[in-house]
Scaffold this active site. Structure first.
Site, PDB file in Angstrom:
ATOM      1  N   PRO A  88       0.831  -1.210   0.000  1.00  0.00           N
ATOM      2  CA  PRO A  88       0.000   0.000   0.000  1.00  0.00           C
ATOM      3  C   PRO A  88       0.861   1.255   0.000  1.00  0.00           C
ATOM      4  O   PRO A  88       1.998   1.235   0.462  1.00  0.00           O
ATOM      5  CB  PRO A  88      -0.807  -0.125   1.299  1.00  0.00           C
ATOM      6  CG  PRO A  88       0.013  -1.023   2.171  1.00  0.00           C
ATOM      7  CD  PRO A  88       0.711  -1.967   1.254  1.00  0.00           C
ATOM      8  N   GLY A  89       0.300   2.340  -0.509  1.00  0.00           N
ATOM      9  CA  GLY A  89       1.024   3.604  -0.538  1.00  0.00           C
ATOM     10  C   GLY A  89       1.179   4.120  -1.942  1.00  0.00           C
ATOM     11  O   GLY A  89       0.799   3.465  -2.923  1.00  0.00           O
ATOM     12  N   VAL A  90       1.756   5.305  -2.057  1.00  0.00           N
ATOM     13  CA  VAL A  90       1.975   5.934  -3.355  1.00  0.00           C
ATOM     14  C   VAL A  90       3.034   5.141  -4.115  1.00  0.00           C
ATOM     15  O   VAL A  90       4.082   4.792  -3.571  1.00  0.00           O
ATOM     16  CB  VAL A  90       2.440   7.399  -3.171  1.00  0.00           C
ATOM     17  CG1 VAL A  90       2.697   8.052  -4.519  1.00  0.00           C
ATOM     18  CG2 VAL A  90       1.406   8.190  -2.374  1.00  0.00           C
ATOM     19  N   GLY A 146       6.149   4.233  -6.229  1.00  0.00           N
ATOM     20  CA  GLY A 146       7.428   4.922  -6.325  1.00  0.00           C
ATOM     21  C   GLY A 146       7.800   5.264  -7.755  1.00  0.00           C
ATOM     22  O   GLY A 146       7.345   4.613  -8.701  1.00  0.00           O
ATOM     23  N   ASP A 180      17.302  -1.019   7.850  1.00  0.00           N
ATOM     24  CA  ASP A 180      18.312  -1.917   7.308  1.00  0.00           C
ATOM     25  C   ASP A 180      17.722  -2.681   6.127  1.00  0.00           C
ATOM     26  O   ASP A 180      16.508  -2.895   6.041  1.00  0.00           O
ATOM     27  CB  ASP A 180      18.774  -2.895   8.392  1.00  0.00           C
ATOM     28  CG  ASP A 180      20.086  -3.584   8.030  1.00  0.00           C
ATOM     29  OD1 ASP A 180      20.724  -3.180   7.043  1.00  0.00           O
ATOM     30  OD2 ASP A 180      20.474  -4.523   8.747  1.00  0.00           O
TER      31      ASP A 180
END
Length: 572
Positions: A319-321, A323, A374
Site C-alpha cells: 500500500p502507498g503511493v 514509487g 536496514d
C-alpha cells in the site's frame, strides 16, 4: 560413476578460510572496549564499516584460493559438491559456531555457481544443526541475587563492569539507577527474596555507548535489563540510566540501528539469551544486530520459505503511493517488503540504476542512528507463480520486466532488497488522532535532524518516503536520493533584484546540482496547510540554511554528534 577428487581437503580448506574470517571478525570486535575507553568515535564508525565489508572480502579470498589450488574442472563440477558438503558436515559437528559455518559454506558455493544450481544436496538450504532454544542455559553470564539489598547489588555490578577509565560519579549514578529501577518495577519485585539479576558477561558497544545487557526475574515474571554507559571525555564513565521496558530495549536492538560489537564465544548461545529478553524479535534480526548479517539473511530466507510453505498468503503490491524509481510488493502475514528497481524511472528522477544500487548499499555502512531501515540484498529469488496475486505479478512484469521473469510455474526475481514493513507516514497521518499527528510530525523532524547529525541527507524528504514502526518511530526507507550531508550546498534564497523576479516562473539566481534551499521545504513537504503549520511550530529550524550549515561545520571538524537510542528524560 564416482568422481575421484579431494572432497575432504576442499571442505577442510573452506573451513580453514572460515576460521580466518572469524578471527579477523573477532580482532575488529574485540577492540570495542579499547575504542570506547579512548573515546575513538570516528575509529568506531570506521571499524563498523570494515567489519561489514570483511565477509565479502574473505569469501572472495576463499574462492580464489580454491580455484588456484584445485582448478575449475573440479570446483565448477556441480557433481562434486554433494561429497564436499557431506565431508564438511562431519568437520563442523563439534563446533560452537556451526550455524555460521553452514552459511559460510553457502557463500563460497554461491561465489562459484549461478543461483540456478542451488539445492540442498550441494549446500545448506536447510540447516543440519539443532534449532535454537531460548531455554538453553548460557555460559557467559553473571548472576546476582539481591536478597532485598538492591543498592549493594548495583554497586557490585558497577565494580564488575568497571573500565580502565574511572567513573565520573559512581555514587550519583548508582543512586539514580536504583531510583529508576524501583520506579520501573512493581513494588514487590525489589523485595522478593527470590529476585535474580542475570547479565551477559561481555558489554555491547555501538557508536558512543557501551551497554550492560541482561534480565531481572522472579519465579513468575521477568523484565529486560539494560544499563547504557557513556564515556564523558575528560570526566569519566557515566552509568546513564537503566531500562526495563521491553519496547525500549527492542528499539535499542532495532533494524534501524548499526550493529553491536560484542565478544561472544558461542554466537548461538548469545542469540538464545537475547531471545529470552526479546521474545518478539525474530532470530534473523538478533543475529544481524551483533554483526552476523549474513547469518541474519540466511535465517530470514529460511523463515520466508517456511512461511510460504505453511500459509495461504500471496504476494501483493504494498500500500502507498507508487514509487518513481522502485516498485514494492509484500506478503500480508510476513512483516517485510520487497523492493525492485523499475526499468524506467520518472523523468523527474536524475539517477540511473547503478546509482540507486550504490545508494542502497551505502546504507549498510553508515550510522543509521535508528532512522534508516536496514536492508538485505538478494539475487535470483524463486517463488511459485501461485503465490502471487494476479494484479501484483502483472504490475511487476510491466514495470520491471528486466528483473522479473516467469519461468514455467515459477517467478524469478533477479535482484531485490527486503526491508521491514512499516506504515507510510502519509497514510498514518490520514487516520491519526490529533495527538498522534503532533507526535508523528515531531518524530519526523527529529528523524531528519538525527540523520543530518550522522552526516546523512535523505534527499527526497516527502512524507511517503518515511514509515512509522510498531513502536511509533518515524524511519526513512527510500534511498535513491540519499547522500552525505557534507556534499550538499545549503543556501539561502537571494533577495529578488526587481519586483518582477518574484513573479517569474524561473529563479532569478543560479542553481548548481547540489544546491539545496531549506526555505523551500515547507511547500514541497506539505500540501496540507495545517500539517505545514504544525510542523513549522515544532521544527522551524529545518527551514533555515544556517541550521544545516552548522551541522556540516561540526561534522567537518570531526565531531561525532550524540544520538541516543533510548529515552533520557530526567537525566542530568
Amino acid at each position: 560413476m564416482a568422481i575421484d577428487f579431494p572432497a575432504v581437503a576442499i571442505a577442510r580448506q573452506i573451513l580453514d578460510r572460515f576460521d580466518d574470517y572469524r578471527e579477523r571478525f573477532r580482532e575488529i570486535t574485540n577492540l570495542g572496549r579499547e575504542r570506547f575507553e579512548k573515546a575513538q568515535w570516528q575509529e568506531i564508525q570506521e571499524a563498523s564499516a570494515a567489519r561489514i565489508q570483511l565477509y565479502k572480502i574473505c569469501v572472495t579470498e576463499a574462492r580464489d584460493a580454491l580455484l588456484r589450488q584445485y582448478g575449475e574442472d573440479i570446483l565448477l563440477n556441480i557433481e562434486c559438491w554433494p561429497q564436499i558438503k557431506n565431508s564438511y558436515i562431519g568437520q563442523i559437528d563439534l563446533r560452537l559456531d556451526d550455524e555460521l559455518s553452514e552459511t559460510w559454506f553457502n557463500s563460497v558455493f554461491n561465489s562459484l555457481f549461478s543461483h540456478d544450481l542451488i539445492s540442498d544436496s550441494c549446500m545448506f538450504v536447510h540447516s543440519t544443526r539443532a534449532a535454537l532454544s531460548a531455554h538453553d542455559a548460557p555460559m557467559q553470564i553473571r548472576t546476582y541475587r539481591p536478597e532485598g539489598d538492591l543498592a549493594t547489588t548495583l554497586h557490585q555490578i558497577s565494580e564488575d563492569y568497571r573500565f580502565v577509565v574511572d567513573y565520573e560519579d559512581q555514587s550519583r549514578d548508582l543512586q539514580r539507577l536504583e531510583k529508576r529501577l524501583r520506579a520501573n518495577l512493581p513494588d514487590w519485585v525489589c523485595k522478593d527474596p527470590e529476585l535474580c539479576i542475570e547479565l551477559y558477561s561481555s558489554r555491547l558497544y555501538r557508536n558512543k555507548g557501551a551497554y550492560i545487557l541482561g534480565r531481572i526475574y522472579t519465579q513468575d515474571e521477568q523484565w529486560p535489563l539494560v544499563i547504557p554507559m557513556l564515556n564523558r571525555e575528560g570526566l569519566g564513565i557515566c552509568m546513564d540510566t537503566v531500562i526495563t521496558d521491553e519496547a525500549e530495549v527492542s528499539i535499542i536492538f532495532s533494524f534501524t540501528r548499526s550493529y553491536f560489537m560484542v565478544r561472544v564465544a558461542y554466537p548461538a548461545e548469545f542469540i538464545s539469551f537475547l531471545r529470552r529478553i526479546l521474545p518478539r524479535k525474530h532470530v534473523s534480526e538478533l543475529y544481524t544486530s551483533i554483526g552476523f548479517y549474513k547469518q541474519g539473511k540466511t535465517e530470514f530466507y529460511r523463515a520466508l520459505v517456511k512461511h510460504l510453505e505453511t500459509t495461504e498468503d500471496k504476494f501483493m503490491m504494498a500500500p502507498g503511493v507508487r514509487g518513481m524509481v522502485m516498485t514494492v510488493f509484500t506478503l500480508p502475514g510476513f512483516n517485510t517488503v520487497f523492493k525492485l528497481i523499475k526499468d524506467r524511472f520518472s523523468p523527474s528522477k536524475m539517477v540511473d540504476r547503478a546509482t540507486v544500487i550504490d545508494r542502497y548499499r551505502l546504507v549498510k555502512y553508515v550510522d543509521r542512528v535508528g532512522r534508516l531501515a536496514d536492508t538485505q540484498e538478494f539475487a535470483d529469488l524463486r517463488f511459485p507463480v501461485a503465490k502471487f496475486e494476479p494484479e501484483c505479478l502483472a504490475e511487476l512484469l510491466e514495470v520491471a520486466p528486466a528483473t522479473v521473469e516467469v519461468q514455467g510455474d515459477e517467478v524469478l526475481i533477479r535482484h531485490c532488497w527486503t526491508e521491514r514493513r512499516m506504515t507510510p507516514l502519509n497514510i498514518y497521518l490520514e487516520t491519526a488522532n490529533e495527538q498522534q499527528i503532533i507526535d508523528a510530525l515531531d518524530d519526523y523532524g527529529l528523524a531528519i535532524k538525527q540523520l543530518a547529525a550522522a552526516n546523512i541527507f535523505p534527499g527526497d524528504m516527502l512524507l511517503k518516503n518515511f514509515g512509522v514502526t510498531r513502536h511509533g518511530r518515524v524511519v526513512f526507507y527510500d534511498y535513491d536520493e540519499i547522500t552525505y550531508l557534507t556534499e550538499i550546498n545549503f543556501r539561502r534564497i537571494p533577495e529578488p533584484r526587481y519586483p518582477e523576479d518574484e513573479m517569474s516562473a524561473e529563479p532569478w539566481y543560479s542553481v548548481a546540482p547540489n544546491d539545496v534551499f531549506p526555505e523551500e521545504f515547507p511547500r514541497f513537504l506539505f500540501t496540507d496547510h495545517q500539517l505545514r503549520k504544525q510542523f513549522k511550530e515544532l521544527h522551524a529550524d529545518l527551514f533555515t540554511a544556517e541550521f544545516w550549515q552548522g551541522l556540516q561545520a561540526a561534522i567537518r571538524e570531526g565531531k561525532v554528534i550524540d544520538v541516543f537510542p533510548y529515552k533520557r528524560k530526567g537525566i542530568e
